[in-house]
Design a protein around this motif. Structure first.
Motif, PDB file in Angstrom:
ATOM      1  N   UNK A  94       0.849  -1.189   0.000  1.00  0.00           N
ATOM      2  CA  UNK A  94       0.000   0.000   0.000  1.00  0.00           C
ATOM      3  C   UNK A  94       0.885   1.238   0.000  1.00  0.00           C
ATOM      4  N   UNK A  95       0.286   2.353  -0.415  1.00  0.00           N
ATOM      5  CA  UNK A  95       1.034   3.599  -0.442  1.00  0.00           C
ATOM      6  C   UNK A  95       1.391   4.055   0.966  1.00  0.00           C
ATOM      7  N   UNK A  96       0.494   3.813   1.907  1.00  0.00           N
ATOM      8  CA  UNK A  96       0.766   4.171   3.302  1.00  0.00           C
ATOM      9  C   UNK A  96       1.967   3.404   3.843  1.00  0.00           C
ATOM     10  N   UNK A  97       2.084   2.153   3.455  1.00  0.00           N
ATOM     11  CA  UNK A  97       3.241   1.352   3.860  1.00  0.00           C
ATOM     12  C   UNK A  97       4.521   1.886   3.219  1.00  0.00           C
ATOM     13  N   UNK A  98       4.397   2.361   1.998  1.00  0.00           N
ATOM     14  CA  UNK A  98       5.537   2.969   1.321  1.00  0.00           C
ATOM     15  C   UNK A  98       6.016   4.206   2.084  1.00  0.00           C
ATOM     16  N   UNK A  99       5.083   5.036   2.517  1.00  0.00           N
ATOM     17  CA  UNK A  99       5.436   6.224   3.302  1.00  0.00           C
ATOM     18  C   UNK A  99       6.073   5.819   4.625  1.00  0.00           C
ATOM     19  N   UNK A 100       5.486   4.852   5.310  1.00  0.00           N
ATOM     20  CA  UNK A 100       6.045   4.391   6.594  1.00  0.00           C
ATOM     21  C   UNK A 100       7.461   3.864   6.414  1.00  0.00           C
ATOM     22  N   UNK A 101       7.699   3.154   5.323  1.00  0.00           N
ATOM     23  CA  UNK A 101       9.044   2.620   5.085  1.00  0.00           C
ATOM     24  C   UNK A 101      10.039   3.738   4.815  1.00  0.00           C
ATOM     25  N   UNK A 102       9.624   4.769   4.098  1.00  0.00           N
ATOM     26  CA  UNK A 102      10.514   5.906   3.833  1.00  0.00           C
ATOM     27  C   UNK A 102      10.850   6.657   5.117  1.00  0.00           C
ATOM     28  N   UNK A 103       9.876   6.771   6.006  1.00  0.00           N
ATOM     29  CA  UNK A 103      10.123   7.419   7.296  1.00  0.00           C
ATOM     30  C   UNK A 103      11.142   6.605   8.092  1.00  0.00           C
ATOM     31  N   UNK A 104      10.977   5.285   8.102  1.00  0.00           N
ATOM     32  CA  UNK A 104      11.918   4.418   8.817  1.00  0.00           C
ATOM     33  C   UNK A 104      13.312   4.491   8.198  1.00  0.00           C
ATOM     34  N   UNK A 105      13.388   4.475   6.879  1.00  0.00           N
ATOM     35  CA  UNK A 105      14.683   4.586   6.207  1.00  0.00           C
ATOM     36  C   UNK A 105      15.349   5.912   6.562  1.00  0.00           C
ATOM     37  N   UNK A 106      14.595   6.991   6.501  1.00  0.00           N
ATOM     38  CA  UNK A 106      15.150   8.318   6.804  1.00  0.00           C
ATOM     39  C   UNK A 106      15.637   8.398   8.245  1.00  0.00           C
ATOM     40  N   UNK A 107      14.847   7.880   9.174  1.00  0.00           N
ATOM     41  CA  UNK A 107      15.235   7.923  10.587  1.00  0.00           C
ATOM     42  C   UNK A 107      16.503   7.116  10.829  1.00  0.00           C
ATOM     43  N   UNK A 108      16.649   6.017  10.105  1.00  0.00           N
ATOM     44  CA  UNK A 108      17.807   5.146  10.312  1.00  0.00           C
ATOM     45  C   UNK A 108      19.062   5.652   9.604  1.00  0.00           C
ATOM     46  N   UNK A 109      18.910   6.278   8.458  1.00  0.00           N
ATOM     47  CA  UNK A 109      20.074   6.686   7.677  1.00  0.00           C
ATOM     48  C   UNK A 109      20.526   8.104   8.024  1.00  0.00           C
ATOM     49  N   UNK A 110      19.710   8.847   8.730  1.00  0.00           N
ATOM     50  CA  UNK A 110      19.993  10.253   9.049  1.00  0.00           C
ATOM     51  C   UNK A 110      21.344  10.495   9.731  1.00  0.00           C
ATOM     52  N   UNK A 111      21.827   9.629  10.611  1.00  0.00           N
ATOM     53  CA  UNK A 111      23.089   9.950  11.280  1.00  0.00           C
ATOM     54  C   UNK A 111      24.345   9.674  10.464  1.00  0.00           C
ATOM     55  N   UNK A 112      24.214   9.087   9.306  1.00  0.00           N
ATOM     56  CA  UNK A 112      25.387   8.604   8.570  1.00  0.00           C
ATOM     57  C   UNK A 112      26.371   9.718   8.208  1.00  0.00           C
ATOM     58  N   UNK A 113      25.889  10.828   7.671  1.00  0.00           N
ATOM     59  CA  UNK A 113      26.806  11.876   7.243  1.00  0.00           C
ATOM     60  C   UNK A 113      27.602  12.433   8.418  1.00  0.00           C
ATOM     61  N   UNK A 114      26.910  12.798   9.474  1.00  0.00           N
ATOM     62  CA  UNK A 114      27.571  13.392  10.642  1.00  0.00           C
ATOM     63  C   UNK A 114      28.474  12.363  11.326  1.00  0.00           C
ATOM     64  N   UNK A 115      27.998  11.125  11.428  1.00  0.00           N
ATOM     65  CA  UNK A 115      28.810  10.075  12.053  1.00  0.00           C
ATOM     66  C   UNK A 115      30.094   9.850  11.260  1.00  0.00           C
ATOM     67  N   UNK A 116      29.976   9.866   9.945  1.00  0.00           N
ATOM     68  CA  UNK A 116      31.156   9.694   9.101  1.00  0.00           C
ATOM     69  C   UNK A 116      32.149  10.832   9.252  1.00  0.00           C
TER      70      UNK A 116
END
Length: 166
Positions: free
Chosen positions: A99-121
């Motif tokens: 579903x599209x709602x699941x697509x949005x939820x997955x993007x939110x989860x991806x963003x929350x998880x990948x957000x620290x990468x630049x600063x951590x690096x």
């Protein structure tokens, strides 16, 4: 934080974070070529695609300050080790969304998880490399990330062009 007794070569640290940053940047741009496919498959409008895209950036941006403070307190490796399983789960959820709602939820989860990468690096490489080479390291790190943005636009386009779907 990794124990101080573990001695990881600086180039291994840089390569590890460059790999993660590649995926961070890839996810920023990959939705563009897939927008038409999502509109057809989920029966949504261009406005809905805008919500899908902005949900990623809103969460990503919102978490930057918190992740920065957490990285300063607990270290880059600790934060990344906590968030990468969430990233994998988000990618799986995205790929299997019905579903599209699941697509949005997955993007939110991806963003929350990948957000620290630049600063951590940046933090990890600052500690691993001397100040005389750090500017070059940051240039390579960010340059590689922007290369991933190009892949994020090209790879989905090629997949759709060959009838492979998203």
């Amino acid at each position: 934080m990794l124990p101080k007794s573990i001695n990881i070569p600086p180039l291994v640290i840089l390569a590890s974070y460059m790999g993660l940053y590649f995926f961070s940047q890839f996810h920023r741009t990959a939705i563009g070529p897939l927008a038409g496919e999502f509109m057809r498959e989920f029966g949504v409008t261009a406005s809905s695609i805008g919500i899908l895209t902005s949900s990623y950036f809103a969460i990503y941006g919102f978490l930057q300050v918190m992740y920065g403070a957490a990285i300063d307190k607990y270290g880059s490796s600790s934060i990344i080790l906590l968030t990468m399983p969430l990233y994998v789960a988000g990618c799986f959820l995205f790929a299997t969304s019905l579903s599209f709602e699941m697509l949005i939820a997955s993007r939110v989860l991806i963003a929350a998880a990948i957000a620290p990468v630049f600063i951590a690096g940046l933090k990890a490489t600052a500690l691993a490399f001397g100040s005389s080479t750090y500017g070059k390291v940051v240039g390579a790190y960010t340059g590689w990330g922007y290369t991933a943005s190009i892949f994020g636009m090209v790879i989905p386009s090629v997949m759709l062009g060959r009838g492979l779907g998203w």
